[in-house]
Design an enzyme around this catalytic site. Structure first.
Site, PDB file in Angstrom:
ATOM      1  N   CYS A 132       0.846  -1.198   0.000  1.00  0.00           N
ATOM      2  CA  CYS A 132       0.000   0.000   0.000  1.00  0.00           C
ATOM      3  C   CYS A 132       0.882   1.249   0.000  1.00  0.00           C
ATOM      4  CB  CYS A 132      -0.913  -0.001   1.224  1.00  0.00           C
ATOM      5  SG  CYS A 132      -1.941   1.490   1.363  1.00  0.00           S
ATOM      6  N   CYS A 149     -10.100   5.972 -11.122  1.00  0.00           N
ATOM      7  CA  CYS A 149      -8.754   6.454 -11.436  1.00  0.00           C
ATOM      8  C   CYS A 149      -7.700   5.358 -11.334  1.00  0.00           C
ATOM      9  CB  CYS A 149      -8.385   7.601 -10.504  1.00  0.00           C
ATOM     10  SG  CYS A 149      -8.537   7.167  -8.750  1.00  0.00           S
ATOM     11  N   CYS A 303     -42.467  55.422  17.829  1.00  0.00           N
ATOM     12  CA  CYS A 303     -42.836  56.558  16.989  1.00  0.00           C
ATOM     13  C   CYS A 303     -41.699  57.576  16.923  1.00  0.00           C
ATOM     14  CB  CYS A 303     -44.102  57.200  17.544  1.00  0.00           C
ATOM     15  SG  CYS A 303     -44.727  58.567  16.547  1.00  0.00           S
TER      16      CYS A 303
END
Length: 486
Positions: A132, A149, A303
């Site tokens: 590996c 791949c 207000c």
């Protein structure tokens, strides 16, 4: 989660509807009127904010995604795992994928990172054992696996690679371990190498989230710990409300609803506000001096029509001008007056002008944000005042309900007005901006009139207040119809 679907139906037979006009709780800004006695009209033609969508559970979304996967898989005769890769990379557009596949399948697979861009070299290694490249351990060749791949690695290294990626929150973007290889690992390949149940579950959870995020018709509800997914067949920057947690947000970007400002502009505005917050802090104070007697005044309501408690002078909280001037045909307070010669000034002068312009819009943006919060306190005071009137025998709760409807409409209008300031800040100077500022000014004037009447509704004539509500809502709707991008 209980599996229910809340949909908009054209015939109105659905048990629970979730259009832009329903599914809101009692405190929602938009839930302001009882339509039982009003002739029903098509809101899609009259309401610029109308938006059809569905609230779906995770199980319903999984079923929807799997059905799409099955359609593509059967159409192209490919594995479901490969179909998911193609759908995720192409926004779940089945027709587009099919057309590309039939036109040039190799180009599609390469661009979707299913196949490598270069043909991998063939190997005639018939040895029973292989080494590996990652763990450098000789193992029997049956324990080696590769993607398209042809990069071979042992099973243990694949497993380790996948677990590391998943723990970092990566799922659909996991690629081959080989250097510079961009080929993606399909779902079946990953699951084959995951043996631990918790890792398999985490991987599937992450892939599901990625699939939903890549689907143009789906969006997770941004509410905390809410699992509902909103679906709309016409994804637009419109107002969505979660039927479970009641979170209100823009379907397109997932942020707080921001009409008439579009998603790109509101992101720029919020980023600028965050960057310049220290510069703008000094304008966020709650007190100002009366322009007539100069006594310090604290704003304790939503207000902007202020009356000095000392000298009774009526003025505007934002510009400190005489309030009588705000009742004129053109309400100037919200308009920013550009310096026509600024292009010929020095760099420092231009910088000061840019800051002055930003602060003008930021102050009004922040003021309306604070007013929305202050009006929540006003609502509590309104409830207490009405309770006193009811206890004194001056009408019943039903007689006074119109004031709560008015307060809800006021919040709805003020919320829209707040988001007109980022819109105006980034608009280019010209006739369209002049029209926008005119409508913005008219809306602001009517909002302040409505706010003033609600806060002082001791003996307000119901007809007069409802007329003011109608005017304010028409101003808001007109502005959205003319400037809300759909």
């Amino acid at each position: 989660m209980e599996e229910t679907m809340n949909t908009v139906s054209q015939d109105g037979d659905s048990d629970m509807e979730c259009s832009d006009n329903d599914c809101f709780d009692d405190y929602d800004y938009y839930n302001t009127a009882d339509d039982n006695d009003i002739e029903q009209i098509d809101p899609s033609k009259t309401d610029p904010e109308y938006f059809e969508y569905e609230c779906l559970t995770e199980e319903q979304v999984e079923r929807l995604l799997n059905e799409t996967v099955e359609v593509l898989s059967n159409n192209l005769q490919i594995t479901p795992s490969l179909a998911k890769v193609l759908l995720h990379s192409h926004g779940w557009a089945v027709a587009v994928i099919v057309a590309k596949y039939r036109g040039n399948p190799d180009h599609l697979l390469i661009s979707s990172r299913v196949k490598p861009s270069t043909v991998p070299p063939t190997t005639n290694n018939c040895s029973r054992y292989m080494t590996c490249p990652v763990c450098v351990t000789p193992q029997i060749s049956d324990k080696f696996f590769s993607l398209s791949c042809a990069h071979l690695f042992c099973k243990d290294c694949w497993t380790m690679h996948f677990e590391v990626q998943i723990n970092q929150g990566i799922s659909t973007a996991i690629s081959c371990m080989a250097r510079d290889c961009e080929v993606l690992a399909p779902e079946d390949f990953v699951l084959k190498h995951l043996s631990r149940p918790n890792m398999r579950e985490k991987y599937q959870q992450y892939t599901f989230q990625d699939y939903v995020k890549s689907h143009p018709e789906l969006r997770f509800c941004p509410g905390p710990n809410c699992q509902v997914v909103i679906r709309s067949r016409e994804p637009k920057a419109k107002r969505s409300v979660c039927c479970q947690c009641k979170t209100v947000f823009c379907f397109k970007c997932g942020m707080d609803y921001h009409a008439p400002t579009d998603c790109h502009v509101i992101k720029k505005w919020l980023t600028k506000c965050a960057d310049d917050s220290e510069t703008a802090n000094y304008i966020s104070a709650h007190t100002k001096d009366c322009p007539n007697c100069h006594i310090c005044i604290e704003k304790n309501g939503g207000c902007n029509h202020m009356q000095c408690y000392n000298c009774k002078y009526d003025f505007c909280w934002m510009c400190l001008g005489d309030w009588k001037a705000h009742g004129s045909e053109y309400y100037e307070c919200s308009r920013y007056k550009e310096n026509p010669n600024i292009a010929h000034e020095s760099v420092h002068a231009q910088a000061r002008e840019a800051l002055k312009k930003y602060l003008h819009y930021y102050e009004r943006w922040e003021n309306h944000s604070k007013s929305l919060k202050l009006e929540a306190h006003t609502l509590e005071k309104l409830k207490a005042r009405i309770n006193q009137k009811v206890m004194a025998g001056l009408g019943t709760w039903i007689d006074w309900q119109y004031l709560f409807t008015a307060a809800g409409l006021l919040a709805k209008c003020r919320y829209t007005l707040q988001y007109t300031y980022p819109y105006a800040y980034y608009m280019e100077t010209g006739p369209r901006k002049e029209l926008f500022e005119y409508q913005q000014a008219q809306l602001e004037a009517e909002i302040e009139n409505l706010s003033w009447k609600i806060e002082r509704a001791e003996t307000t004539d119901r007809g007069d207040l409802e007329n003011q509500m109608d005017i304010a809502e028409k101003r808001r709707t007109t502005l959205l119809k003319d400037f809300l991008d759909v």
